[in-house]
Design an enzyme around this catalytic site. Structure first.
Site, PDB file in Angstrom:
ATOM      1  N   GLN A 167      -6.576 101.516 156.859  1.00 19.60           N
ATOM      2  CA  GLN A 167      -7.147 101.199 155.550  1.00 19.60           C
ATOM      3  C   GLN A 167      -7.065  99.684 155.397  1.00 19.60           C
ATOM      4  O   GLN A 167      -5.981  99.124 155.260  1.00 19.60           O
ATOM      5  CB  GLN A 167      -6.355 101.904 154.437  1.00 19.60           C
ATOM      6  CG  GLN A 167      -6.668 101.421 153.030  1.00 19.60           C
ATOM      7  CD  GLN A 167      -8.128 101.594 152.630  1.00 19.60           C
ATOM      8  OE1 GLN A 167      -8.754 102.604 152.929  1.00 19.60           O
ATOM      9  NE2 GLN A 167      -8.698 100.587 151.967  1.00 19.60           N
ATOM     10  N   PRO A 294      -4.623 107.690 151.029  1.00 16.53           N
ATOM     11  CA  PRO A 294      -4.219 107.261 149.679  1.00 16.53           C
ATOM     12  C   PRO A 294      -5.359 107.127 148.675  1.00 16.53           C
ATOM     13  O   PRO A 294      -5.105 106.988 147.484  1.00 16.53           O
ATOM     14  CB  PRO A 294      -3.561 105.901 149.928  1.00 16.53           C
ATOM     15  CG  PRO A 294      -4.165 105.405 151.205  1.00 16.53           C
ATOM     16  CD  PRO A 294      -4.440 106.626 152.023  1.00 16.53           C
ATOM     17  N   GLY A 296      -9.511 108.253 147.270  1.00 21.13           N
ATOM     18  CA  GLY A 296     -10.500 109.314 147.260  1.00 21.13           C
ATOM     19  C   GLY A 296     -11.472 109.078 148.402  1.00 21.13           C
ATOM     20  O   GLY A 296     -11.751 109.960 149.208  1.00 21.13           O
ATOM     21  N   GLY A 297     -11.956 107.860 148.456  1.00 15.96           N
ATOM     22  CA  GLY A 297     -12.872 107.512 149.527  1.00 15.96           C
ATOM     23  C   GLY A 297     -12.807 106.032 149.818  1.00 15.96           C
ATOM     24  O   GLY A 297     -12.331 105.249 148.997  1.00 15.96           O
ATOM     25  N   MET A 298     -13.255 105.670 151.012  1.00 13.95           N
ATOM     26  CA  MET A 298     -13.335 104.262 151.386  1.00 13.95           C
ATOM     27  C   MET A 298     -14.653 104.066 152.123  1.00 13.95           C
ATOM     28  O   MET A 298     -14.964 104.796 153.071  1.00 13.95           O
ATOM     29  CB  MET A 298     -12.131 103.883 152.260  1.00 13.95           C
ATOM     30  CG  MET A 298     -12.166 102.438 152.756  1.00 13.95           C
ATOM     31  SD  MET A 298     -12.081 101.235 151.397  1.00 13.95           S
ATOM     32  CE  MET A 298     -13.052  99.898 152.079  1.00 13.95           C
ATOM     33  N   GLU A 299     -15.397 103.061 151.675  1.00 13.30           N
ATOM     34  CA  GLU A 299     -16.782 102.877 152.100  1.00 13.30           C
ATOM     35  C   GLU A 299     -16.933 102.209 153.459  1.00 13.30           C
ATOM     36  O   GLU A 299     -17.799 101.348 153.628  1.00 13.30           O
ATOM     37  CB  GLU A 299     -17.513 102.068 151.026  1.00 13.30           C
ATOM     38  CG  GLU A 299     -17.043 100.601 150.848  1.00 13.30           C
ATOM     39  CD  GLU A 299     -15.905 100.398 149.861  1.00 13.30           C
ATOM     40  OE1 GLU A 299     -15.126 101.341 149.645  1.00 13.30           O
ATOM     41  OE2 GLU A 299     -15.791  99.288 149.305  1.00 13.30           O
ATOM     42  N   HIS A 323     -20.702 107.726 145.412  1.00 12.00           N
ATOM     43  CA  HIS A 323     -20.057 106.421 145.194  1.00 12.00           C
ATOM     44  C   HIS A 323     -19.917 105.652 146.507  1.00 12.00           C
ATOM     45  O   HIS A 323     -20.347 104.502 146.624  1.00 12.00           O
ATOM     46  CB  HIS A 323     -18.689 106.641 144.541  1.00 12.00           C
ATOM     47  CG  HIS A 323     -17.908 105.381 144.317  1.00 12.00           C
ATOM     48  ND1 HIS A 323     -17.903 104.717 143.121  1.00 12.00           N
ATOM     49  CD2 HIS A 323     -17.127 104.652 145.148  1.00 12.00           C
ATOM     50  CE1 HIS A 323     -17.151 103.639 143.211  1.00 12.00           C
ATOM     51  NE2 HIS A 323     -16.659 103.582 144.441  1.00 12.00           N
ATOM     52  N   GLU A 324     -19.325 106.301 147.497  1.00 20.59           N
ATOM     53  CA  GLU A 324     -19.101 105.582 148.770  1.00 20.59           C
ATOM     54  C   GLU A 324     -20.432 105.229 149.438  1.00 20.59           C
ATOM     55  O   GLU A 324     -20.574 104.170 150.039  1.00 20.59           O
ATOM     56  CB  GLU A 324     -18.211 106.408 149.711  1.00 20.59           C
ATOM     57  CG  GLU A 324     -16.852 106.807 149.143  1.00 20.59           C
ATOM     58  CD  GLU A 324     -16.072 105.691 148.470  1.00 20.59           C
ATOM     59  OE1 GLU A 324     -16.281 104.511 148.804  1.00 20.59           O
ATOM     60  OE2 GLU A 324     -15.256 105.995 147.569  1.00 20.59           O
ATOM     61  N   HIS A 327     -21.931 102.119 147.999  1.00 22.35           N
ATOM     62  CA  HIS A 327     -21.326 100.889 148.531  1.00 22.35           C
ATOM     63  C   HIS A 327     -22.114 100.345 149.738  1.00 22.35           C
ATOM     64  O   HIS A 327     -21.936  99.182 150.104  1.00 22.35           O
ATOM     65  CB  HIS A 327     -19.887 101.141 148.967  1.00 22.35           C
ATOM     66  CG  HIS A 327     -18.861 100.958 147.895  1.00 22.35           C
ATOM     67  ND1 HIS A 327     -18.727  99.796 147.175  1.00 22.35           N
ATOM     68  CD2 HIS A 327     -17.883 101.791 147.443  1.00 22.35           C
ATOM     69  CE1 HIS A 327     -17.717  99.914 146.313  1.00 22.35           C
ATOM     70  NE2 HIS A 327     -17.190 101.119 146.450  1.00 22.35           N
ATOM     71  N   GLU A 346     -17.312  97.125 142.746  1.00 20.18           N
ATOM     72  CA  GLU A 346     -17.080  98.464 142.180  1.00 20.18           C
ATOM     73  C   GLU A 346     -17.921  98.773 140.939  1.00 20.18           C
ATOM     74  O   GLU A 346     -18.348  99.908 140.752  1.00 20.18           O
ATOM     75  CB  GLU A 346     -15.590  98.668 141.890  1.00 20.18           C
ATOM     76  CG  GLU A 346     -14.697  98.606 143.135  1.00 20.18           C
ATOM     77  CD  GLU A 346     -15.003  99.685 144.174  1.00 20.18           C
ATOM     78  OE1 GLU A 346     -15.669 100.685 143.859  1.00 20.18           O
ATOM     79  OE2 GLU A 346     -14.572  99.495 145.336  1.00 20.18           O
ATOM     80  N   ASP A 405      -4.406  94.428 144.736  1.00 17.40           N
ATOM     81  CA  ASP A 405      -4.283  95.815 144.302  1.00 17.40           C
ATOM     82  C   ASP A 405      -3.978  95.928 142.805  1.00 17.40           C
ATOM     83  O   ASP A 405      -4.421  96.854 142.140  1.00 17.40           O
ATOM     84  CB  ASP A 405      -3.132  96.433 145.101  1.00 17.40           C
ATOM     85  CG  ASP A 405      -3.410  97.863 145.448  1.00 17.40           C
ATOM     86  OD1 ASP A 405      -4.549  98.144 145.831  1.00 17.40           O
ATOM     87  OD2 ASP A 405      -2.484  98.684 145.318  1.00 17.40           O
ATOM     88  N   TYR A 413     -14.344  99.008 137.702  1.00 15.35           N
ATOM     89  CA  TYR A 413     -15.233 100.144 137.935  1.00 15.35           C
ATOM     90  C   TYR A 413     -16.078 100.475 136.704  1.00 15.35           C
ATOM     91  O   TYR A 413     -17.295 100.470 136.742  1.00 15.35           O
ATOM     92  CB  TYR A 413     -14.408 101.385 138.293  1.00 15.35           C
ATOM     93  CG  TYR A 413     -13.779 101.361 139.663  1.00 15.35           C
ATOM     94  CD1 TYR A 413     -12.593 100.661 139.900  1.00 15.35           C
ATOM     95  CD2 TYR A 413     -14.350 102.041 140.726  1.00 15.35           C
ATOM     96  CE1 TYR A 413     -12.011 100.651 141.150  1.00 15.35           C
ATOM     97  CE2 TYR A 413     -13.768 102.040 141.989  1.00 15.35           C
ATOM     98  CZ  TYR A 413     -12.598 101.344 142.194  1.00 15.35           C
ATOM     99  OH  TYR A 413     -12.030 101.332 143.436  1.00 15.35           O
TER     100      TYR A 413
HETATM  101  N1  BES Z   1     -13.364 100.700 147.800  1.00 15.37           N
HETATM  102  C1  BES Z   1     -12.728 101.710 147.050  1.00 15.37           C
HETATM  103  C2  BES Z   1     -11.339 102.008 147.502  1.00 15.37           C
HETATM  104  C3  BES Z   1     -10.400 100.826 147.435  1.00 15.37           C
HETATM  105  C4  BES Z   1     -10.368 100.001 146.344  1.00 15.37           C
HETATM  106  C5  BES Z   1      -9.545 100.583 148.472  1.00 15.37           C
HETATM  107  C6  BES Z   1      -9.512  98.921 146.316  1.00 15.37           C
HETATM  108  C7  BES Z   1      -8.678  99.507 148.445  1.00 15.37           C
HETATM  109  C8  BES Z   1      -8.667  98.672 147.360  1.00 15.37           C
HETATM  110  C9  BES Z   1     -13.531 103.014 147.044  1.00 15.37           C
HETATM  111  O1  BES Z   1     -14.906 102.834 147.089  1.00 15.37           O
HETATM  112  C10 BES Z   1     -13.244 103.710 145.748  1.00 15.37           C
HETATM  113  O2  BES Z   1     -13.548 103.154 144.732  1.00 15.37           O
HETATM  114  N2  BES Z   1     -12.672 104.888 145.805  1.00 15.37           N
HETATM  115  C11 BES Z   1     -12.351 105.677 144.632  1.00 15.37           C
HETATM  116  C12 BES Z   1     -13.360 106.764 144.420  1.00 15.37           C
HETATM  117  C13 BES Z   1     -14.436 106.482 143.474  1.00 15.37           C
HETATM  118  C14 BES Z   1     -15.288 107.719 143.254  1.00 15.37           C
HETATM  119  C15 BES Z   1     -14.037 105.876 142.174  1.00 15.37           C
HETATM  120  C16 BES Z   1     -11.034 106.356 144.885  1.00 15.37           C
HETATM  121  O3  BES Z   1     -10.533 106.294 145.989  1.00 15.37           O
HETATM  122  O4  BES Z   1     -10.512 106.968 143.965  1.00 15.37           O
HETATM  123 ZN    ZN Z   2     -15.657 102.024 145.283  1.00 15.86          ZN
END
Ligand code: BES
Ligand code: ZN
Length: 633
Positions: A167, A294, A296-299, A323-324, A327, A346, A405, A413
């Site tokens: 990640q 950790p 939901g998703g990572m693009e 969502h992903e 991205h 985001e 973070d 978002y």
């Molecule tokens: N890019 C993010 C995940 C992320 C954000 C990783 C910041 C590290 C630092 C990913 O696109 C994301 O936003 N995931 C969300 C899901 C979304 C539907 C809101 C998640 O993981 O909850």
């Molecule tokens: Zn995102």
């Protein structure tokens, strides 16, 4: 005029660089609708690298994946562009062992490792010449590298083979390879990865569909990307096609369920392309990871990394895939220049995700999805405004000295998306879509600061429409401006009325719920709206009828555990414990443990569960929970 502005920016940024360090980024940005461009410098406070002087254009990774020692070992070769004839190239490295560094054709060179910073790691300074074309760094990772999660067979679905995933976002790529770890620099990459022969390796690149008998895999990513998008997963994986350019990777026992859940992905891409232009990445595949992932998703480009907790069995949580996928435009094609500009990634993505969901499933449905997120954001906004960092409620962040973070809240978002929705309402959807289309088109494979966006918005949308929209208040102000559009859901209003009857209900039937007609989001809203005065016996009644506590839908279960803790209903405890031990998705862990920590008994229970669960969590998750529970490891 343009010339004067650019000099001014360089002068101001120059002062910043001398005072606080950080990576400088050379960027080119269109100043108006002509091809006239300027070059200026942006500071990334979260990187040591000197990309404005000398930068990576391509990297080649050559590594062995050693599960026994939880170690990646090998080399990374950076193809370099020395813009200023610099004598030193600075990389980011965090918890890495650096064995040696070579230039061009194997000539060893000297390097220096700077002081360690817990957040940023070390500056790795390599001596180079003006004519240096490549830098090869031989390195190995630490077993506790924050980007890597090494899973034992027990932590996987199949229970037979180990698993590894990376990640990178936001500043973790430097913990698995030395690199110029700033989103402001784009690179192409290739990789040779060797894994145990019974496993398959996949990356954010062109991928295999079969295992290689020798465990040797070659990867290419030919589009320039920021290095936080370099990603690797290794496990007992199988591939199944979804459509012509889409497919899913998962452990064998998860494949069928995944294929069912993601049936609409091809349609999502078509809708997205119809809205904002061609999908530029070739294939779009999804890997379903083990539940400790950790996020939901990572693009990761070409290959979204996804939590298995979206496999609800009824396709009700697939907006995460929208969502992903979104991205692939916002974030991967047009990228935030620094983590202070995170909302550009985001906020646009949530807006775009919502448009995809609206086009596919109708406005009634997308309004419910957005309302769920809106409720979360409003709570978080209040908490941020009352806390130590009220400025975190601004879209433009200032995260100097802090972990990026910390700034990655629902503000970026949902406030970000709300800003765009309000702009859309100001000029009308037709004009707004033309604007977003040209925004992506004009900035593809580039990075942008918030200020670049504001200038572009002004020039291309607000001025032509003679609008005096309160952009500054939205971007540089705290909280939610008064002119925010209101997204209402009639269906949620009806659900609220039902929830309000819970405290006085005699039995569940008296609520008159048509179980089959409610969506996952309505159930979530129903649970969230349970009035504060409701006693535990009413929750027990609800659970006896609906079996929320082990219904298999992770979103509903998480909401239910939070409500149950709040209302003192402990019939959930055993199911909640197994959920918390199994699932490492921070979005669920954070509110559940936070709710537990509010009372002494709850805290005790939370800590007892955490003791068993913590070894299953990724560093990103356990760092958050450690703080909530005051855990010292
Ligand atoms: N890019 C993010 C995940 C992320 C954000 C990783 C910041 C590290 C630092 C990913 O696109 C994301 O936003 N995931 C969300 C899901 C979304 C539907 C809101 C998640 O993981 O909850
Ligand atoms: Zn995102």
């Amino acid at each position: 005029m343009t010339y004067i502005r650019s000099i001014y920016i360089i002068a101001v940024i120059g002062l910043l660089i001398t005072s606080c360090g950080g990576a400088e980024i050379n960027d080119t940005v269109a100043t108006d609708s002509t091809t006239d461009t300027i070059t200026y410098t942006v500071v990334d406070k979260h990187s040591h690298s000197n990309v404005a002087d000398i930068r990576t254009t391509h990297l080649h990774l050559d590594i062995d994946v050693d599960f026994e020692n939880k170690m990646l070992k090998g080399s990374v070769t950076h193809t370099v562009e020395n813009l200023t004839g610099a004598a030193t190239m600075i990389f980011d490295a965090h918890s890495l062992s650096i064995e040696k560094v070579e230039l061009d054709n194997g000539v060893e060179t000297t390097f220096e490792i700077g002081e360690f910073d817990e957040l940023l790691g070390n500056a790795l300074s390599v001596a180079v010449q003006p004519e240096t074309e490549s830098v090869t760094i031989y390195f190995s990772t630490a077993p506790d590298s924050k980007a890597l999660q090494w899973l034992s067979p027990q932590q996987t679905a199949g229970k037979n083979e180990p698993y590894l995933f990376t990640q990178g976002e936001a500043v973790l790529t430097r913990t698995w390879m030395p690199c110029q770890d700033t989103p402001g620099n784009r690179i192409t990459y290739s990789a040779d990865v060797t894994v145990p022969s019974q496993l398959m390796a996949v990356m954010s690149a062109d991928n295999p569909t079969e295992k290689d008998p020798e465990g040797k895999y070659h990867f290419e990513m030919k589009n320039p990307i920021p290095c936080y998008l370099i990603a690797l997963a290794v496990g007992d994986l199988e591939f199944a096609a979804l459509g012509e350019r889409t497919g899913v990777y998962a452990e064998p026992s998860m494949v069928e369920k995944s294929v069912y859940e993601f049936a609409d992905v091809e349609k999502m891409i078509e809708v997205a392309e119809g809205l904002y232009g061609e999908y530029k990445w070739g294939r779009y595949d999804i890997i379903v990871l083990p539940p400790s992932f950790p996020f939901g998703g990572m693009e990761n480009p070409k290959l979204t990394f996804a939590t298995p907790t979206i496999l609800a069995g009824d396709r009700s949580l697939v907006s995460l895939i929208a969502h992903e996928l979104a991205h692939s435009w916002s974030g991967n094609l047009v990228t935030n220049a620094t983590w202070d500009d995170f909302w550009l990634n985001e906020g646009f993505t949530v807006y775009f995700e919502n448009r995809i969901m609206e086009a596919l499933y109708g406005k009634e449905h997308s309004d419910m999805l957005f309302s769920i997120e809106y409720e979360e954001m409003m709570n978080e906004n209040s908490a941020i405004l009352a806390g130590d960092h009220p400025d975190d409620s601004k879209l433009k962040l200032d995260l100097i000295g802090r972990d990026p973070d910390d700034g990655m809240t629902a503000i970026a978002y949902v406030k970000g998306a709300l800003f765009l929705m309000t702009l859309e309402a100001e000029v009308g959807r037709e004009k707004f879509d033309v604007f977003i289309n040209s925004y992506f088109g004009d900035h593809e494979f580039q990075t942008l600061t918030t200020e670049d966006f504001v200038a572009y918005l002004d020039e291309n949308l607000l001025k032509p429409n003679e609008s005096d929209f309160n952009v500054d208040e939205w971007i540089y102000g705290q909280g939610i401006p008064d002119n925010a559009v209101v997204i209402e859901s009639n269906r949620f209003d009806l659900v609220t009325i039902v929830s309000e009857k819970i405290p006085t209900m005699e039995n569940v039937a008296s609520l008159g719920i048509d179980e089959d007609a409610w969506t996952t989001q309505e159930w979530m809203h129903f649970i969230r709206q349970i009035p504060a005065e409701t006693t535990a016996d009413k929750l027990e009644l609800l659970d006896a009828t609906f079996e929320f506590k082990n219904c298999g839908n992770s979103e509903i279960m998480a909401e239910w555990y939070i409500a149950s803790i709040k209302h003192g209903y402990d019939g959930i405890n055993a199911d909640m414990e197994s959920f918390l031990i199994n699932v490492g998705r921070r979005k669920f862990l954070e509110p559940i443990y936070t709710e537990l920590a509010k009372t002494e008994d709850g805290l005790e229970l939370g800590r007892a569960i955490y003791e068993k669960a913590r070894p299953n969590y990724h560093a990103i998750s356990f760092n958050t929970v450690d703080e909530i529970l005051g855990w010292e490891s």
